[in-house]
Design an enzyme around this catalytic site. Sequence first.
Site, short mmCIF file in Angstrom:
data_model
loop_
_atom_site.label_atom_id
_atom_site.label_comp_id
_atom_site.label_asym_id
_atom_site.label_seq_id
_atom_site.Cartn_x
_atom_site.Cartn_y
_atom_site.Cartn_z
N HIS A 1 -8.20 2.44 -1.78
CA HIS A 1 -8.58 3.68 -1.11
C HIS A 1 -9.02 4.70 -2.14
O HIS A 1 -8.53 4.72 -3.27
CB HIS A 1 -7.42 4.24 -0.27
CG HIS A 1 -6.12 4.32 -1.00
ND1 HIS A 1 -5.33 3.22 -1.22
CD2 HIS A 1 -5.48 5.36 -1.57
CE1 HIS A 1 -4.25 3.58 -1.89
NE2 HIS A 1 -4.32 4.88 -2.14
N ASN B 1 -6.28 5.04 -7.57
CA ASN B 1 -5.16 4.61 -8.39
C ASN B 1 -5.08 3.08 -8.36
O ASN B 1 -5.30 2.47 -7.31
CB ASN B 1 -3.85 5.19 -7.85
CG ASN B 1 -3.81 6.71 -7.95
OD1 ASN B 1 -4.24 7.27 -8.96
ND2 ASN B 1 -3.31 7.37 -6.92
#
Length: 116
Positions: A99, A86
């Site tokens: 991440h 994201n």
Amino acid sequence: MPTLFERIIAGDLPATIVHRDDRVTAFRDIQPRAPTHILIVPNKPIPTANDIADSDEALIGHLFTVARDLAKREGIAEDGYRLIINCNQHGGQEVYHLHVHLLGGAPLGAMVAKHS
Ligand code: 5GP
């Protein structure tokens, strides 16, 4: 201020670590969205996908080979899984330390809601 994930990587915050090496740490998400939900995080804090440098190419590739190996170890490789990064507000990013989400263990449904 260190990011939340830097504190986990440093051992200052508890987490269920499933992989650690000199470049990447992976741990279980605190609010899992699937039976397997692991976050694969570079040890150095890159805030968002926008901040990936050309010199980070090998590191980014390593995030994905770690994800591949964890999927196999979790027993979800054959049935399949989803890898998500994201970015920023529209991407729904909550933690500003890059991440990869590894999600699997059940059918995950549509990738995103349909755009009307
Ligand atoms: P993002 O929305 O930034 O892509 O995802 C951040 C993820 O970090 C979320 O899935 C959230 O549940 C997870 N998370 C937030 N705080 C913690 C924490 O303290 N420990 C762990 N293990 N995961 C966290």
